[in-house]
Enzyme design. Structure first.
Site: not given
Length: 614
Positions: A303, A307, A532
């Site tokens: 994750e 990002d 996400s």
């Protein structure tokens, strides 16, 4: 730790010198009970020595006034638009009463708790306490709970207070919150050249077809699809962006560097220089590749890397900040509690609210079912997000990856012991003070991100994925959605009646690509999907709009929703097809205008800039 006045120090010393039995001005009574989710089962008493970072939320005396300021400075038709509040002004509006603070101090000190500190506005009191002492303080009993997936958590289904504190204390955690702030991402998939999902129709637009490959969607595709290609930043160094990392997610700089070398080579050096801010013992961005132990862990760093790659690739040379939030106090695992279960949101938001200089856009890609969080806690965390908005910060959150709550109706039940069929909204996606981002797939036209379980491009079986969608049970429909969301609900003509709150805050607000992102992780080029992915992508585009505003001497956009619902929805491509089948239904219809699968659709950057500069 914030100190007390001299008088209070004397009181503390006096109480420490004597015995500290459980006592209070008024009798104890249950303040709040919350059902244990079906996926959690108690397995043992909690170890008495297990330490908790306990956060006590005190009533904010003038939150209604803060909310009024928030909406005035966030609505483009208001004379105060863009005149965001200072940190000091926000703190003044939400601080608790002195009388309430004194009564809570008295209660804590009388019960032997003489060390505590505060949030910036003193509306949260932080204490570090053992389970044994917490049980005495709250007249409750903590247990170790095990999730169906094997993880553990120390919680209690109900807790009590002296009755004279009921109107002073809003919430205390960790007590009865079973939320796990999971990353909203699905399936790391090894990229294979030439693979396409069943039924996919390639775009007929030659420009899009040339750069957009459904099996691995790249930065060049995003920039082309949404109109940011060729934009030259004009306020370099002034517009800033950040993203949140929880659960020991760690940006891996070597992977980010290799990704940027492939897709935005001038930005590659930024992989080594972006700022890493560690909060409450959170892990720093890592300068070395993943170790074998890390790579074999539970989705370690995927994750955080996603990002970082998206945001740095889209916004360079803007300054970017990675916020990594751990738990406090330092966590010592044992057989009953092998992982840290302290609540992450308050630790993070109270830290950033204590800083004067913040990135103006923050992306957060974590969430859980709304019903796993006690209403009191959700309300207070959401109000903290409103404080950021009043200060001119745009906070964007992902809508979730389970559609309306899961693939079929086996998971879509209430958490109140009655096991009533229901759709499951997500938190913090349901908070009305954040901008919630859904996910799309395909290119011409874009559709709501949806994938049946089955074989992926790597030959492995992959799970269900549908962009998060829904209506809150905790938060009423905010005024800025009036005339939009109620119109959509009326058009349903009773469809799914009883399975959702037709008067609740609907989400998402907007959407962006969220299927098969090109992704470099653990030294390998692959793909990854989820809201996400769409959340940092949308956040990046908003940060570029901020650059255009700052270059013209204007403020940053701040809380986005009043602007989006009143004007900026015209600068989004409406999504009118596809579905988000979930909870054993076809989901909510995807229609012209706003809908709870894609919001207002996907961004058209030149139009957003045009509207933002008016």
């Amino acid at each position: 730790m914030v100190g007390f006045s001299l008088l209070l120090s004397v009181v503390v010393a006096a109480h420490v010198a004597v015995a500290t039995p459980l006592k209070a001005r008024t009798p104890y009574a249950v303040k709040e009970a919350h059902p244990i989710p079906r996926t959690w089962k108690p397995v043992s008493r909690a170890p008495g020595a297990h330490m908790l970072h306990m956060q006590i939320g005190l009533k904010q005396e003038r939150f209604d006034e803060l909310e009024r300021h928030l909406y005035e400075v966030s609505h483009p038709d208001h004379v105060r638009y863009g005149q965001h509040l200072s940190q000091e002004e926000v703190n003044e509006l939400i601080k608790p009463s002195e009388e309430g603070l004194d009564l809570v101090h008295e209660w804590l000190i009388t019960n032997g708790v003489d060390k505590f500190d505060y949030s910036p506005a003193k509306d949260w009191v932080n204490i570090y306490i053992s389970v044994e002492d917490a049980e005495r303080l709250l007249d409750t009993e903590y247990s170790v709970f095990q999730h169906d997936d094997g993880s553990y958590m120390v919680r209690t289904p109900e807790w009590s207070l002296p009755t004279h504190l009921f109107d002073i204390v809003d919430t205390i955690q960790p007590t009865n919150s079973f939320m796990r702030a999971a990353p909203q991402k699905t399936d790391w998939i090894q990229f294979e050249e030439g693979w396409t999902p069943p039924g996919y129709k390639p775009p007929t637009n030659e420009t899009i077809a040339k750069v957009c490959n459904i099996a691995s969607v790249t930065l060049e595709c995003f920039n082309t699809l949404y109109g940011t290609l060729g934009y030259k930043q004009k306020a370099v160094g002034r517009a800033k962006i950040a993203w949140n990392n929880y659960l020991n997610q760690t940006p891996i700089r070597p992977d980010i560097y290799e990704f940027l070398k492939l897709y935005n080579k001038p930005a590659a050096q930024h992989a080594w220089t972006f700022e890493s801010v560690e909060i409450a013992n959170g892990p720093a961005a890592q300068y070395t590749p993943l170790t074998p132990a890390q790579a074999n862990g539970d989705d370690i760093s995927e994750e955080a890397v996603l990002d970082a790659e998206t945001i740095l690739g889209m916004t360079w040379p803007q300054p970017a900040v990675s916020f990594s939030t751990g738990g406090s106090p330092p966590f010592t695992p044992d057989l009953n509690t092998p992982t840290d279960t302290n609540e992450p949101y308050l630790t993070w938001v109270n830290y950033v609210l204590g800083k004067k200089d913040l990135p103006q856009v923050i992306s957060s890609s974590y969430g859980d079912d709304e019903q796993t969080v006690p209403n009191s806690y959700a309300q207070r965390v959401c109000r903290s997000f409103a404080q950021l908005g009043a200060r001119g910060i745009s906070l964007l959150c992902s809508s979730g990856d389970g559609g309306l709550g899961g693939q079929d109706d086996s998971a879509c039940f209430t958490n109140d012991g009655k096991n009533t069929s229901t759709f499951l909204p997500a938190f913090p996606a349901s908070c009305p003070y954040v901008t919630t981002v859904g996910a799309t797939m395909a290119f011409e036209p874009e559709l709501p991100a949806y994938r049946e379980p089955g074989i992926g491009p790597d030959g492995r079986n992959h799970g269900f994925y549908a962009s998060g969608s829904g209506f809150s049970y905790y938060f009423d429909r905010p005024w800025y959605q009036n005339g939009v969301v109620d119109k959509y609900v009326a058009s349903l003509d009773g469809l799914h009646e009883g399975l959702y709150n037709c008067e609740g805050r609907g989400y998402p607000d907007v959407s962006a690509q969220g299927l098969y992102f090109a992704f470099f992780w653990n030294g390998t080029l692959s793909t990854i999907s989820g809201t996400s992915a769409s959340c940092p992508l949308m956040s990046s585009i908003i940060s570029l709009v901020n650059d255009a505003r700052l270059a013209k001497g204007k403020s940053t956009l701040g809380f986005l929703n009043p602007w989006i619902y009143s004007q900026a929805h015209k600068a989004f491509t409406d999504i009118v097809g596809g579905n988000s089948s979930s909870c054993g239904t076809d989901g909510f219809p995807v229609t012209a205008g706003w809908d709870p699968s894609t919001g207002f659709g996907t961004p058209i950057f030149p139009k957003l800039v045009e509207l933002a500069l008016k």
